[in-house]
Design an enzyme around this catalytic site. Structure first.
Site, PDB file in Angstrom:
ATOM      1  N   ASP A  36       0.830  -1.204   0.000  1.00 40.43           N
ATOM      2  CA  ASP A  36       0.000   0.000   0.000  1.00 40.43           C
ATOM      3  C   ASP A  36       0.863   1.251   0.000  1.00 40.43           C
ATOM      4  OD1 ASP A  36      -2.393  -1.278  -0.092  1.00 40.43           O
ATOM      5  OD2 ASP A  36      -2.882  -1.032   2.030  1.00 40.43           O
ATOM      6  N   LYS A  57      -4.245   2.759  -2.097  1.00 45.03           N
ATOM      7  CA  LYS A  57      -5.524   3.452  -2.225  1.00 45.03           C
ATOM      8  C   LYS A  57      -5.404   4.850  -1.623  1.00 45.03           C
ATOM      9  CE  LYS A  57      -8.360  -0.730  -1.715  1.00 45.03           C
ATOM     10  NZ  LYS A  57      -7.316  -1.697  -1.346  1.00 45.03           N
ATOM     11  N   MET A 168      -8.937   8.759   9.323  1.00 48.96           N
ATOM     12  CA  MET A 168      -9.610   9.108   8.052  1.00 48.96           C
ATOM     13  C   MET A 168     -10.790  10.061   8.263  1.00 48.96           C
ATOM     14  SD  MET A 168      -9.574   5.209   6.522  1.00 48.96           S
ATOM     15  CE  MET A 168     -10.359   4.587   8.036  1.00 48.96           C
TER      16      MET A 168
END
Length: 493
Positions: A36, A57, A168
């Site tokens: 990632d 991502k 997030m």
């Protein structure tokens, strides 16, 4: 059947020093790494021979769908490969590692989990915030700040005791604050936004719950980042790590290929270190080197870099036995090159007290003569002085076997920094080409006179360049600490 389980691993946060020993061991054996974006990319250096597949991502931008990632893991497992699924932080903390584990389990594919240090603990600590503290917060909650549409109600968390850490959640920061107030949270509750870079640098923004609820975050604060809500936020000034050290607050850029030892010493002195390697190397004239090695009968070998040692002996050992060098004297430019030689089971016959090519030339004048056949493999662009001297005093074969090239991955520089450290003229050239002459700070450090001359020729004032007593990283590191410690003391007067 594949006997190797798929490994679901966390790379940790804040630099490769925060990865686990278990992950280090797994990387050294891996065939394939599916990785990632939220990680220190230099971690991949521990798996030089593995196939590396990026599937990172970002918000609203996915390199590969989750279903395709899971299929990829299955396919490589069934092909008999040692597979690592590598994520930033911890795979089971908002990392979808659980989904991947279920996918594998449903297909009777064995897997192993290597936990990583999650950002919800590490990043606050790097900013001076303990997520729990006796008499302040006896619990911590990790909460996702990014939900599916229609599910963004954060008010129940107002009643949760202790520290709230939202992952997030920057796009929903104002909504989070408003919901917590609606749920009864004290408006004066401290509110922090923390952003950590791959270099381990943390930028922090501090406010109060009521202020964020009223105005939101400043536009300059963008994802990704963490939100920390709770009284422990107010401890950040007293608990700032690495305070009260000689280089506390100094930002230093290292431009060499392998400067991790120097980086550690500078960090121990309180500096914030940014690794920006400005050199990559590639072999050249390989067919000529092979031809030389086919009938290799020289009296002396001369090396001026560890790269020359590695490129030469990697080629030598493909067709020859190391014992064939019995009776061949080997001279090196300094201790670092001697250590590279030692990895092949060989001890250098000597090096000059001052580690550069010109002093090596003077050193060799009393050790080789016209009756000696000398082989000198080196980099393109090396200082010609050594080659010229060897040509005068011995029967010398000079061969360029590698060259330095500009790095393919140019990473951004921090907003402000006190110094840049250079280990070669090539690093100087590539740094200025990548970032511009205006990127040079008031103080530049050079490992030796050749690198210093390169800086001067590039337009850097000589009085702004510092060298160590010896042309070694250890000596240069001491010079950095002495110079910048004195500079900090002068600023405090």
């Amino acid at each position: 059947m594949n006997k190797y389980p798929v490994i679901l691993a966390g790379a940790g946060i804040g630099g490769r020093d925060n990865m686990t020993l278990a992950l280090y061991k797994a990387l050294s054996r891996a065939d394939v790494i599916v990785y990632d974006r939220l990680m220190d990319p230099t971690i991949l250096d521990f798996a030089p021979d593995a196939e590396k597949i990026y599937v990172g991502k970002a918000a609203e931008k996915h390199t590969m769908a989750q279903e395709d990632i899971q299929t990829l893991l299955e396919n490589y497992y069934r092909a008999g490969k040692r597979v690592i699924r590598l994520k930033g932080g911890d795979p089971y903390v908002f990392g979808r590692g659980g989904e991947e584990a279920l996918y594998l389990s449903e297909r009777s594919i064995p897997f192993r989990v290597i936990s990583g240090i999650t950002s919800g603990v590490a990043v606050p600590a790097m900013a001076g915030i303990p997520v729990t503290q006796r008499d302040v917060a006896t619990a911590v909650s990790f909460i996702t700040g990014h939900r599916a549409a229609g599910e963004n109600d954060f008010s129940p968390y107002a009643a949760v005791p202790g520290t709230l850490v939202f992952y997030m959640g920057l796009k929903n920061a104002q909504k989070i604050a408003m919901d917590l107030l609606a749920g009864g949270k004290d408006p004066k509750t401290p509110f922090a936004v923390l952003k950590a870079s791959d270099d381990g640098e943390v930028t922090s923004f501090y406010s109060k719950l009521e202020t964020i609820a009223a105005s939101g975050l400043p536009e300059r604060i963008t994802s990704p980042g963490l939100i920390v809500v709770g009284d422990v936020v107010d401890l950040h000034e007293d608990l700032q790590p690495m305070n009260h050290l000689p280089l506390t607050g100094c930002k230093i850029i290292l431009t060499g290929e392998d400067q991790h030892a120097m980086a550690e010493d500078l960090r121990d002195a309180g500096a914030h270190v940014f690794l920006r390697p400005m050199i990559e190397t590639e072999a050249v004239n390989h067919s000529l080197l092979e031809k030389d090695l086919a009938d290799f009968s020289y009296d002396a070998l001369v090396f001026t870099s560890k790269n020359a040692v590695c490129y030469f002996f990697d080629a030598f050992l493909k067709t020859r036995d190391i014992r064939e060098l019995a009776g061949t004297s080997i001279y090196v430019v300094g201790e670092k090159t001697a250590r590279a030689l030692a990895r092949y089971g060989l001890r250098a016959d000597g090096h000059p007290d001052t580690y550069d090519g010109r002093h090596l030339a003077e050193f060799l004048k009393s050790r080789v003569n016209a009756s000696h056949r000398v082989y000198y493999p080196h980099a393109a662009g090396s200082d010609p002085y050594l080659g010229d001297v060897l040509r005068e005093i011995a029967a010398m074969t000079e061969r360029i076997i590698y060259r330095s090239v500009a790095p393919t991955d140019i990473r951004s520089l921090p907003a402000a920094y006190e110094a840049v450290v250079f280990l070669s003229p090539s690093a100087v050239k590539h740094f200025i080409a990548a970032y511009g002459l205006s990127s040079m700070p008031a103080c530049a450090f050079a490992i030796g006179e050749t690198t210093k001359r390169s800086l001067v020729n590039s337009g850097i004032k000589e009085e702004n360049i510092v060298t160590g007593e010896k042309a070694t990283q250890e000596s240069l590191c001491e010079a950095v600490i002495e110079k910048l410690s004195r500079r900090e003391a002068d600023l405090e007067k």
